[in-house]
Design a protein around this motif. Structure first.
Motif, mmCIF file in Angstrom:
data_model
loop_
_atom_site.group_PDB
_atom_site.id
_atom_site.type_symbol
_atom_site.label_atom_id
_atom_site.label_comp_id
_atom_site.label_asym_id
_atom_site.label_seq_id
_atom_site.Cartn_x
_atom_site.Cartn_y
_atom_site.Cartn_z
ATOM 1 N N ALA A 44 1.068 -1.323 0.076
ATOM 2 C CA ALA A 44 0.010 0.048 0.038
ATOM 3 C C ALA A 44 0.892 1.329 0.071
ATOM 4 O O ALA A 44 2.086 1.287 0.275
ATOM 5 N N PRO A 45 0.488 2.388 -0.384
ATOM 6 C CA PRO A 45 1.021 3.639 -0.429
ATOM 7 C C PRO A 45 1.585 4.307 0.877
ATOM 8 O O PRO A 45 2.567 4.533 1.118
ATOM 9 N N GLN A 46 0.924 3.827 2.106
ATOM 10 C CA GLN A 46 1.237 4.127 3.337
ATOM 11 C C GLN A 46 0.507 3.200 4.228
ATOM 12 O O GLN A 46 -0.588 2.525 4.339
ATOM 13 N N SER A 47 1.490 2.773 5.693
ATOM 14 C CA SER A 47 0.840 1.981 6.405
ATOM 15 C C SER A 47 -0.022 2.638 7.331
ATOM 16 O O SER A 47 0.188 3.742 7.626
ATOM 17 N N LYS A 48 -1.224 2.082 7.692
ATOM 18 C CA LYS A 48 -2.170 2.586 8.449
ATOM 19 C C LYS A 48 -3.394 1.468 8.803
ATOM 20 O O LYS A 48 -3.360 0.498 8.356
ATOM 21 N N ILE A 49 -3.942 2.079 9.970
ATOM 22 C CA ILE A 49 -5.076 0.978 10.646
ATOM 23 C C ILE A 49 -6.354 1.740 10.658
ATOM 24 O O ILE A 49 -5.967 3.070 10.948
ATOM 25 N N ILE A 50 -7.179 1.341 10.133
ATOM 26 C CA ILE A 50 -8.502 2.057 9.830
ATOM 27 C C ILE A 50 -9.602 1.537 10.560
ATOM 28 O O ILE A 50 -9.946 0.147 10.835
ATOM 29 N N LEU A 51 -10.198 2.336 11.660
ATOM 30 C CA LEU A 51 -11.154 1.832 12.650
ATOM 31 C C LEU A 51 -12.574 2.496 11.970
ATOM 32 O O LEU A 51 -12.720 3.892 11.511
ATOM 33 N N PRO A 52 -13.626 1.688 11.936
ATOM 34 C CA PRO A 52 -14.829 2.199 11.329
ATOM 35 C C PRO A 52 -15.594 3.000 12.415
ATOM 36 O O PRO A 52 -15.212 2.976 13.540
ATOM 37 N N ALA A 53 -16.676 3.716 12.149
ATOM 38 C CA ALA A 53 -17.011 4.645 12.804
ATOM 39 C C ALA A 53 -18.005 4.150 14.220
ATOM 40 O O ALA A 53 -17.727 4.630 15.109
ATOM 41 N N GLU A 54 -18.392 2.892 13.893
ATOM 42 C CA GLU A 54 -19.160 2.382 15.161
ATOM 43 C C GLU A 54 -18.230 1.930 16.253
ATOM 44 O O GLU A 54 -18.309 1.589 17.294
ATOM 45 N N TYR A 55 -16.657 1.700 15.886
ATOM 46 C CA TYR A 55 -15.631 1.571 16.921
ATOM 47 C C TYR A 55 -15.432 2.805 17.745
ATOM 48 O O TYR A 55 -14.748 2.544 19.046
ATOM 49 N N LEU A 56 -15.422 3.934 17.262
ATOM 50 C CA LEU A 56 -14.946 5.179 17.711
ATOM 51 C C LEU A 56 -15.567 5.421 19.136
ATOM 52 O O LEU A 56 -14.898 6.141 19.911
ATOM 53 N N ALA A 57 -16.698 5.232 19.262
ATOM 54 C CA ALA A 57 -17.336 5.393 20.716
ATOM 55 C C ALA A 57 -17.305 4.465 21.746
ATOM 56 O O ALA A 57 -17.520 4.501 22.927
ATOM 57 N N CYS A 58 -16.620 3.335 21.386
ATOM 58 C CA CYS A 58 -16.451 2.252 22.429
ATOM 59 C C CYS A 58 -15.671 3.060 23.683
ATOM 60 O O CYS A 58 -14.650 3.661 23.559
ATOM 61 N N PRO A 59 -15.953 2.757 24.920
ATOM 62 C CA PRO A 59 -15.265 3.000 25.955
ATOM 63 C C PRO A 59 -13.969 2.735 26.252
ATOM 64 O O PRO A 59 -13.511 1.690 25.949
ATOM 65 N N GLY A 60 -13.191 3.488 27.031
ATOM 66 C CA GLY A 60 -11.797 3.060 27.420
ATOM 67 C C GLY A 60 -11.954 1.903 28.229
ATOM 68 O O GLY A 60 -12.910 1.779 28.919
ATOM 69 N N LEU A 61 -10.616 1.549 28.489
ATOM 70 C CA LEU A 61 -10.500 0.326 29.576
ATOM 71 C C LEU A 61 -10.934 0.839 30.762
ATOM 72 O O LEU A 61 -11.435 0.180 31.729
ATOM 73 N N TYR A 62 -10.184 1.750 31.255
ATOM 74 C CA TYR A 62 -10.141 2.299 32.544
ATOM 75 C C TYR A 62 -10.462 3.964 32.527
ATOM 76 O O TYR A 62 -9.515 4.700 33.034
ATOM 77 N N PRO A 63 -11.611 4.471 31.952
ATOM 78 C CA PRO A 63 -11.918 5.726 31.762
ATOM 79 C C PRO A 63 -11.624 6.472 33.355
ATOM 80 O O PRO A 63 -12.242 6.115 34.390
ATOM 81 N N ASN A 64 -10.711 7.666 33.448
ATOM 82 C CA ASN A 64 -10.397 8.301 34.378
ATOM 83 C C ASN A 64 -10.078 9.764 34.113
ATOM 84 O O ASN A 64 -9.114 10.050 34.048
ATOM 85 N N PRO A 65 -11.036 10.613 33.973
ATOM 86 C CA PRO A 65 -10.819 12.063 33.703
ATOM 87 C C PRO A 65 -9.778 12.871 34.483
ATOM 88 O O PRO A 65 -9.038 13.541 34.273
ATOM 89 N N VAL A 66 -9.929 12.502 35.814
ATOM 90 C CA VAL A 66 -8.999 13.179 36.828
ATOM 91 C C VAL A 66 -7.390 12.730 36.363
ATOM 92 O O VAL A 66 -6.573 13.636 35.950
ATOM 93 N N MET A 67 -7.356 11.685 36.281
ATOM 94 C CA MET A 67 -5.819 11.020 36.161
ATOM 95 C C MET A 67 -5.504 11.416 34.658
ATOM 96 O O MET A 67 -4.276 11.881 34.250
ATOM 97 N N LEU A 68 -6.432 11.352 33.419
ATOM 98 C CA LEU A 68 -6.270 11.802 32.144
ATOM 99 C C LEU A 68 -5.747 13.258 32.245
ATOM 100 O O LEU A 68 -4.733 13.348 31.461
ATOM 101 N N LYS A 69 -6.402 14.050 33.109
ATOM 102 C CA LYS A 69 -6.028 15.460 32.851
ATOM 103 C C LYS A 69 -4.431 15.675 33.226
ATOM 104 O O LYS A 69 -3.822 16.337 32.764
ATOM 105 N N ILE A 70 -4.266 15.081 34.536
ATOM 106 C CA ILE A 70 -2.862 15.102 34.998
ATOM 107 C C ILE A 70 -1.706 14.488 33.925
ATOM 108 O O ILE A 70 -0.731 15.050 33.998
#
Length: 369
Positions: free
Chosen positions: A224-250
């Motif tokens: 292929a012209p460029q290496s890439k990984i393509i995620l369909p729209a339905e995957y993008l809203a999947c929740p993170g494994l350990y959502p933690n807004p406070v830790m993420l901000k830090i």
């Protein structure tokens, strides 16, 4: 797989800290910032030691050659110079006859091997957020690749741009490992085994391609012209494994400071080259690049001149490197290669390629066997 949050999770990346609040205090520690800005995590090496020894490779003597030990690379938070890490991979590679060794090793890795950036990924609310932050901060741990996150028509693509001599063995090894880490990292957030993911690789199909189809899925495209990984729209809203807004901000604040320092150590020409190469097939103007790195076009031109180069010379370097890669590692036609390096006409590309390399693209490809 993943870090357990709370005090233990923090100590995985900051073993000297005992409270989350101390992370913010540590952000102002110049020594911590310097360490994290110039080295890459040893996490991969610790896992590699175990995997390689299971494959019959004795790792202790190899580590001693580099002034390391099994204990030192297994220490939480340990880091190693990027160049030394790359050489270690090549040293291990020379000791195995298994062509698929690195792809199989990559199956052992996930985001937890990415140190602070790994914690950022695991703390995100959604997979979309994780992919954008991965692309933004990947250069903190990169040994020769740039990631660009692109959303089009609802899907999201992670473009992998390999810098330097991409025909080199080390570049290929790192590319396989990077794809595996991203795949394993997002797999745990998906409702299926990533059956709708699509993978494109900027190299020819390897002899062990069956491992790709077996472990990833059948949606693999080589040359292929460029290496890439393509995620369909339905995957993008999947929740993170350990959502933690406070830790993420830090952690995001930490990464921002580390990135600022890292870029401060990079030359203007290196920053310009990165911007030019950011999205394959799309080449920015000097004005847009100047804006992105916070300079006026006139100042950018003056600083590049002081470093013995110009914007156009850097543009030609990127296009030459990319054209050479396509000719060496893909089966794209000359016309397709011309388009990918910014030429609307193949004849103009041929003339430019001759001026860059001294030979026609078809002759160059034939000479590579």
């Amino acid at each position: 797989m993943g870090y357990a949050w709370g005090k233990h999770g923090v100590q995985q990346c900051f073993p000297q800290l005992t409270e989350v609040v101390e992370i913010e205090q540590a952000m102002n520690d110049e020594n911590v910032n310097q360490i994290y800005g110039h080295f890459v995590p040893c996490s991969h090496l610790a896992i590699l030691v175990t995997f390689a020894e299971q494959c019959g490779i004795e790792m202790a003597p190899l580590l001693r050659k580099h002034g390391l030990s099994v204990e030192s690379v297994s220490t939480p938070g340990a880091r190693i110079a990027a160049a030394q890490y790359a050489q270690l991979l090549l040293d291990v590679d020379s000791l195995t006859d298994d062509a698929g060794f690195w792809f199989r090793f990559g199956q052992q890795l996930d985001f937890t091997a990415y140190d602070v950036l790994g914690q950022v990924m695991l703390s995100c609310d959604t997979l979309r957020q994780a992919m954008h932050l991965l692309a933004k901060y990947y250069q903190l741990i990169s040994c020769g690749s740039e990631l660009v996150c692109v959303e089009t028509d609802g899907s999201l693509s992670i473009h992998i741009y390999r810098q330097g001599d991409i025909e080199a063995r080390a570049s290929f090894i790192r590319s396989e490992l990077l794809v595996s880490v991203i795949f394993n990292g997002i797999l745990v957030a998906l409702p299926d085994r990533g059956e709708k993911l699509r993978f494109e690789f900027d190299y020819r199909q390897p002899e062990y391609a069956s491992l790709y189809y077996q472990y990833l899925n059948r949606n693999c495209v080589f040359s292929a012209p460029q290496s890439k990984i393509i995620l369909p729209a339905e995957y993008l809203a999947c929740p993170g494994l350990y959502p933690n807004p406070v830790m993420l901000k830090i952690l995001v604040k930490q990464c921002d400071q580390l990135l600022d320092q890292l870029l401060g150590h990079r030359s203007i020409s290196a920053q310009v080259r990165t911007q030019i190469a950011a999205i394959p097939g799309h080449y920015p103007t000097a004005i847009s690049v100047a804006q992105k790195i916070g300079l006026s076009p006139r100042t950018l031109s003056r600083r590049l001149k002081a470093q013995g180069t110009t914007f156009q010379l850097l543009m030609n370097e990127v296009k030459t490197q990319r054209a050479v890669n396509y000719l060496q590692t893909t089966d794209l036609s000359i016309e397709e290669v011309a388009t990918m390096v910014g030429f609307s006409d193949a004849a103009n590309f041929r003339r430019a390629f001759v001026s860059w390399t001294g030979m026609l693209p078809s002759v160059y490809r034939s000479a590579q066997g």
